[in-house]
Design an enzyme around this catalytic site. Structure first.
Site, PDB file in Angstrom:
ATOM      1  N   ARG A   1       0.852  -1.192   0.000  1.00 25.88           N
ATOM      2  CA  ARG A   1       0.000   0.000   0.000  1.00 25.88           C
ATOM      3  C   ARG A   1       0.876   1.226   0.000  1.00 25.88           C
ATOM      4  O   ARG A   1       1.719   1.386   0.873  1.00 25.88           O
ATOM      5  CB  ARG A   1      -0.822   0.021   1.297  1.00 25.88           C
ATOM      6  CG  ARG A   1      -2.167  -0.515   1.152  1.00 25.88           C
ATOM      7  CD  ARG A   1      -3.078  -0.212   2.298  1.00 25.88           C
ATOM      8  NE  ARG A   1      -2.560   0.198   3.593  1.00 25.88           N
ATOM      9  CZ  ARG A   1      -3.333   0.589   4.569  1.00 25.88           C
ATOM     10  NH1 ARG A   1      -4.643   0.650   4.401  1.00 25.88           N
ATOM     11  NH2 ARG A   1      -2.851   0.924   5.722  1.00 25.88           N
TER      12      ARG A   1
ATOM     13  N   THR B   1      -1.186   7.514  -0.626  1.00 22.42           N
ATOM     14  CA  THR B   1      -2.478   7.385  -1.324  1.00 22.42           C
ATOM     15  C   THR B   1      -3.306   6.207  -0.808  1.00 22.42           C
ATOM     16  O   THR B   1      -4.499   6.140  -1.076  1.00 22.42           O
ATOM     17  CB  THR B   1      -2.255   7.156  -2.830  1.00 22.42           C
ATOM     18  OG1 THR B   1      -1.578   5.887  -2.992  1.00 22.42           O
ATOM     19  CG2 THR B   1      -1.410   8.248  -3.445  1.00 22.42           C
TER      20      THR B   1
ATOM     21  N   ASP C   1       0.332  -3.121  12.351  1.00 22.44           N
ATOM     22  CA  ASP C   1       0.792  -3.512  11.014  1.00 22.44           C
ATOM     23  C   ASP C   1       1.108  -5.013  11.014  1.00 22.44           C
ATOM     24  O   ASP C   1       2.068  -5.459  11.639  1.00 22.44           O
ATOM     25  CB  ASP C   1       2.043  -2.699  10.649  1.00 22.44           C
ATOM     26  CG  ASP C   1       2.440  -2.929   9.198  1.00 22.44           C
ATOM     27  OD1 ASP C   1       2.628  -4.107   8.807  1.00 22.44           O
ATOM     28  OD2 ASP C   1       2.558  -1.948   8.448  1.00 22.44           O
TER      29      ASP C   1
ATOM     30  N   ASP D   1       4.688  -6.021   9.661  1.00 22.64           N
ATOM     31  CA  ASP D   1       5.760  -5.676  10.594  1.00 22.64           C
ATOM     32  C   ASP D   1       5.730  -6.554  11.834  1.00 22.64           C
ATOM     33  O   ASP D   1       6.775  -6.980  12.336  1.00 22.64           O
ATOM     34  CB  ASP D   1       5.646  -4.198  11.007  1.00 22.64           C
ATOM     35  CG  ASP D   1       6.150  -3.260   9.919  1.00 22.64           C
ATOM     36  OD1 ASP D   1       6.825  -3.732   8.987  1.00 22.64           O
ATOM     37  OD2 ASP D   1       5.847  -2.055   9.999  1.00 22.64           O
TER      38      ASP D   1
HETATM   39  C1  PRP Z   1      -1.222  -4.634   4.448  1.00 23.13           C
HETATM   40  C2  PRP Z   1      -2.061  -5.896   4.539  1.00 23.13           C
HETATM   41  C3  PRP Z   1      -2.873  -5.838   3.284  1.00 23.13           C
HETATM   42  C4  PRP Z   1      -3.087  -4.373   3.100  1.00 23.13           C
HETATM   43  C5  PRP Z   1      -4.477  -4.054   3.530  1.00 23.13           C
HETATM   44  O1  PRP Z   1      -0.152  -4.808   3.603  1.00 23.13           O
HETATM   45  O2  PRP Z   1      -1.288  -7.055   4.651  1.00 23.13           O
HETATM   46  O3  PRP Z   1      -2.209  -6.399   2.166  1.00 23.13           O
HETATM   47  O4  PRP Z   1      -2.151  -3.688   3.938  1.00 23.13           O
HETATM   48  O5  PRP Z   1      -4.779  -2.745   3.286  1.00 23.13           O
HETATM   49  P1  PRP Z   1      -5.869  -2.297   2.218  1.00 23.13           P
HETATM   50  O6  PRP Z   1      -7.068  -3.150   2.453  1.00 23.13           O
HETATM   51  O7  PRP Z   1      -6.091  -0.856   2.564  1.00 23.13           O
HETATM   52  O8  PRP Z   1      -5.284  -2.483   0.859  1.00 23.13           O
HETATM   53  P2  PRP Z   1       0.969  -3.684   3.380  1.00 23.13           P
HETATM   54  O9  PRP Z   1       0.651  -2.868   2.183  1.00 23.13           O
HETATM   55  O10 PRP Z   1       1.213  -2.960   4.656  1.00 23.13           O
HETATM   56  O11 PRP Z   1       2.228  -4.539   2.967  1.00 23.13           O
HETATM   57  P3  PRP Z   1       3.039  -5.639   3.787  1.00 23.13           P
HETATM   58  O12 PRP Z   1       2.134  -6.823   3.942  1.00 23.13           O
HETATM   59  O13 PRP Z   1       4.180  -5.901   2.887  1.00 23.13           O
HETATM   60  O14 PRP Z   1       3.448  -5.059   5.106  1.00 23.13           O
HETATM   61  N1  URA Z   2      -2.522  -3.133   7.050  1.00 25.54           N
HETATM   62  C1  URA Z   2      -2.169  -3.566   8.285  1.00 25.54           C
HETATM   63  O1  URA Z   2      -1.217  -4.337   8.422  1.00 25.54           O
HETATM   64  N2  URA Z   2      -2.885  -3.142   9.325  1.00 25.54           N
HETATM   65  C2  URA Z   2      -3.930  -2.308   9.201  1.00 25.54           C
HETATM   66  O2  URA Z   2      -4.548  -1.964  10.210  1.00 25.54           O
HETATM   67  C3  URA Z   2      -4.273  -1.863   7.908  1.00 25.54           C
HETATM   68  C4  URA Z   2      -3.558  -2.304   6.847  1.00 25.54           C
END
Ligand code: PRP
Ligand code: URA
Length: 208
Positions: free
Chosen positions: A103, A107, A199, A202
């Site tokens: 994400r 944005t 997160d 993380d």
């Molecule tokens: C997180 C999560 C989803 C996304 C959800 O991933 O694992 O993929 O955010 O958010 P959305 O519904 O608003 O799209 P992130 O983009 O943080 O990446 P990561 O898993 O690599 O940490």
């Molecule tokens: N992605 C995450 O990992 N946590 C949230 O709360 C939203 C998006």
């Protein structure tokens, strides 16, 4: 409208509370994600088609059953990775197809960075695995990719959803059932689910 299944299993409720705790360290967090994914996948696969399968027990011949559909697990990188292993133990014949999306912090829109799907679909049912359904952008983009690929039956399996994400996914893909452990209260101004768990990527990978 897409079906929304919120697990009411007591083990799911118990494990989800441990997962949310900010004091839960990454190793325990990964164990809980794995265990929750198993129960949620059991619930999400309750309608898989079966075919008859002859079985010879030590006592008699009988007609047993065999899953007749090829299952694909589609984790959204990174956080969806933690859901694969447990579900794969449950469905060892499943294929695993990774989709890389992150994400954009400003944005909140998903940016695709990894996709190695073959030309033709090789599975009958895709389980999209991602612990968090926040704005819904990542799930919608992944399912768009799978449908362009030719996937006919897709289900979303997550752990925590925001109402905003559920609505967006339902509007974009009304044929995709949503299986989660909880639907939380709201998204904050940074797109995080509240109360949520922070997160998910993380917390699994120790990169907070
Ligand atoms: C997180 C999560 C989803 C996304 C959800 O991933 O694992 O993929 O955010 O958010 P959305 O519904 O608003 O799209 P992130 O983009 O943080 O990446 P990561 O898993 O690599 O940490
Ligand atoms: N992605 C995450 O990992 N946590 C949230 O709360 C939203 C998006």
């Amino acid at each position: 409208m897409a079906e929304l299944h919120v697990s009411e299993h007591p083990l799911v409720r118990h494990k989800l509370s441990l997962l949310r705790q900010s004091s839960t360290e990454p190793k325990k967090f990964r164990d809980l994600v794995r265990e929750l994914a198993i129960v949620l996948a059991v619930e999400a696969t309750a309608d898989l088609a079966l075919q008859d399968e002859p079985v010879t027990t030590p006592l008699a011949e009988m007609t047993g059953a065999k899953v007749a559909e090829r299952v694909g697990l589609v984790p959204i990188l990174r956080a969806g990775l933690g859901m694969v292993e447990g579900v794969w133990d449950l469905i060892p014949g499943a294929e695993v197809w990774h989709i890389g999306l992150y994400r954009d912090e400003r944005t909140l829109r998903p940016v695709e960075y990894y996709n190695k799907l073959p030309v033709q679909p090789t599975v009958d049912v895709c389980l999209v695995l991602d612990p968090m359904l926040a704005t819904g952008g990542s799930a919608v983009a992944t399912i768009d990719i799978l449908k362009r690929w030719g996937a006919r039956r897709v289900k979303f399996v997550g752990i925590i959803a925001a109402p905003e994400g559920v609505q967006r996914l339902r509007e974009a893909h009304p044929d995709v059932p949503i299986h989660v452990a909880a639907v939380d209260d709201h998204l904050n101004e940074h797109g995080y689910i509240v109360p949520g768990l922070g997160d998910a990527g993380d917390r699994q990978f120790g990169t907070a």
